[in-house]
Design a protein around this motif. Structure first.
Motif, PDB file in Angstrom:
ATOM      1  N   SER A 100       0.834  -1.201   0.000  1.00  0.00           N
ATOM      2  CA  SER A 100       0.000   0.000   0.000  1.00  0.00           C
ATOM      3  C   SER A 100       0.869   1.251   0.000  1.00  0.00           C
ATOM      4  O   SER A 100       0.553   2.232  -0.669  1.00  0.00           O
ATOM      5  N   GLU A 122      -9.555  -2.314   2.069  1.00  0.00           N
ATOM      6  CA  GLU A 122      -8.996  -2.823   3.305  1.00  0.00           C
ATOM      7  C   GLU A 122      -8.978  -1.791   4.399  1.00  0.00           C
ATOM      8  O   GLU A 122      -9.181  -2.098   5.565  1.00  0.00           O
ATOM      9  N   GLU A 123      -8.673  -0.567   4.008  1.00  0.00           N
ATOM     10  CA  GLU A 123      -8.494   0.465   5.015  1.00  0.00           C
ATOM     11  C   GLU A 123      -9.527   1.559   4.816  1.00  0.00           C
ATOM     12  O   GLU A 123      -9.991   1.800   3.705  1.00  0.00           O
ATOM     13  N   ASP A 168      -6.840  -2.084  -3.873  1.00  0.00           N
ATOM     14  CA  ASP A 168      -6.116  -2.579  -2.687  1.00  0.00           C
ATOM     15  C   ASP A 168      -7.123  -3.163  -1.705  1.00  0.00           C
ATOM     16  O   ASP A 168      -7.766  -2.439  -0.977  1.00  0.00           O
TER      17      ASP A 168
HETATM   18 MG    MG Z   1      -2.014  -2.770   2.501  1.00  0.00          MG
END
Ligand code: MG
Ligand code: TYD
Length: 451
Positions: A100, A122-123, A168
């Motif tokens: 990332s 993911e984030e 991602d």
């Molecule tokens: Mg990552």
């Protein structure tokens, strides 16, 4: 009442069976089949691009692919000069290795010249913003979408038409057309296929992040490798700050090219001259150590090989390698016995390539054997000695590619003695260096004895 139909899907290759088995009949992986509800997926065989009639190869107007430079020279190097319009890159690697971070840095550099999009499944937006701040990328204007639904992502891609988009990660996405959970082989494959079709049709360059190790511990790396154009793996020991990106497949460039980075407190920094990175800093002469002049892609890389030979406590002596192929070591030990008269069948042999680097080329053979012999005899090799050369089953030392460049790099780093295949000897030896050419393993061992 009819039983709900289930099938068994291999988590490594995506192959299916109707009954549970211990071993996948398609890729022969063990314990990789998991039960999944059978689903009638969407038609899979839509062509990637619209097809016309038959053309003649000579009449095809092949356009030179436009490259989008990522702003990170080492990343561009592994990509073969930058991202390609409509190209799909899979960036795999262990969690926490820096995927990332790298892509955020690349997007920030590209956002000045190109339209970009960062899709984070993911984030949260906060987390991504915090990372950007930590990296000092406060003035980069990167459009961010936090979404895991494939249909929504495709809609945004169609509406925004970015030139480059990062997903991602691919394991977090799911499509409504399938019932299985995100991260399962069926979902990962379907999402990657849909995104690839979109990239080809729209010309958007895509980077898919995959939490996949080279061993394929997580869902479907092999499945993805066939779908995408370029497969890159992040390697490196999380204990050291160096990170390597290696190309395993590249439809737009050379494979086995290596990008080298150092992880700092402000993100990843490219290392333009990595050749001395993998030499241990210890300047004492210790038994069992030999430096190999390896070649990674277009760059020579000097790596210290360490060997430890110790009498085996069990009837099955251990052969363990870190960063090298264990089967190759077993073969080299057999050659050492048969053609060098040195028997290791009652010895444990451990071999390590320093610094978490992986060496796949046979040019390391000679250095591995010298390190083993040095440890076996408990006699150090000269500190300024380096070696390279492939060792064959007949005990012959074979030439390797780019001998001249390897010698030059060794001379540059102050190695004054090099053991090399005789067929690699150049007409002109670099100054301040003595090069010993050998044709067989026996000659190499004789050279050691005379040192
Ligand atoms: Mg990552
Ligand atoms: P990350 O890029 O999130 O890894 P991945 O996406 O591959 O899971 O994080 C990489 C690691 O690097 C994380 O443990 C924190 C560390 N790091 C730094 O050392 N310096 C930095 O500037 C950043 C952003 C992260």
């Amino acid at each position: 009442m009819s039983k709900e139909k289930t099938i068994y899907v291999c988590q490594a290759c995506g192959g299916q069976t109707s009954k549970w088995q211990g071993q996948c009949p398609h890729c022969l992986a063990w314990n990789s089949l998991t039960e999944t509800a059978a689903e009638s997926g969407p038609a899979r065989f839509r062509p990637l691009a619209a097809t016309g009639g038959i053309q003649r190869l000579t009449e095809v107007q092949a356009r030179e692919t436009a490259r989008l430079a990522t702003g990170l020279a080492e990343f561009d190097r592994v990509l073969g000069g930058g991202m390609v319009e409509g190209g799909v890159v899979l960036l795999g690697g262990d969690p926490g290795i820096g995927k990332s971070t790298l892509l955020l840095q690349a997007l920030a550099a590209m956002s000045a010249r190109h339209k970009t999009l960062y899709v984070s499944g993911e984030e949260s937006a906060d987390q991504v913003a915090l990372r950007a701040r930590r990296l000092g990328l406060t003035d980069a204007d990167i459009p961010l979408l936090t979404e895991i639904r494939l249909e929504a992502i495709l809609a945004t891609l169609t509406a925004e038409r970015p030139q480059i988009a990062v997903i991602d990660s691919i394991q977090t996405l799911y499509t409504e057309q399938l019932q299985s959970a995100p991260g399962s082989v069926a979902q990962v494959r379907e999402c990657a296929q849909s995104l690839t079709r979109h990239a080809k049709a729209s010309g958007t360059a895509l980077v898919l992040v995959g939490h996949v190790t080279k061993e394929g511990a997580l869902a479907g790396p092999r499945v993805l490798e066939h779908i995408v154009d370029t497969v890159l793996y992040f390697e490196g020991d999380t204990a050291s700050s160096f990170r390597l990106i290696r190309a395993f497949k590249n439809r737009f460039g050379a494979v086995n090219e290596l990008g080298v980075f150092a992880m700092t407190d402000r993100g990843l920094k490219g290392v333009a001259n990595p050749s001395a990175l993998f030499l241990a800093r210890d300047t004492r002469e210790v038994p069992g150590s030999c430096v190999v002049v390896a070649q990674e892609g277009t760059r020579p890389l000097l790596v210290e090989i360490q060997a430890l030979v110790d009498s085996a406590a069990s009837p099955n002596p251990r052969r363990l390698t870190v960063g090298l192929d264990p089967n190759r070591l077993a073969m080299l030990l057999a050659v050492l016995h048969r053609h060098g008269g040195i028997a290791c069948y009652d010895q444990d042999v451990f071999v390590n390539a320093v610094g978490g680097v992986r060496i796949n080329e046979p040019a390391a053979d000679l250095a591995v054997l010298l390190a083993v012999v040095s440890s076996f005899r408990n006699k150090p090799l000269p500190h300024k000695l380096a070696a390279f050369g492939e060792v064959g089953l007949g005990g012959e030392v074979r030439p390797v590619q780019r001998g001249q460049e390897r010698l030059k790099e060794a001379a540059k780093l102050g190695f004054s003695q090099v053991l090399a295949p005789r067929a690699n000897l150049p007409r002109q030896i670099p100054a301040n260096m003595s090069v010993q050419g050998v044709g067989t393993l026996a000659e190499a061992l004789a050279y050691l004895r005379d040192l």
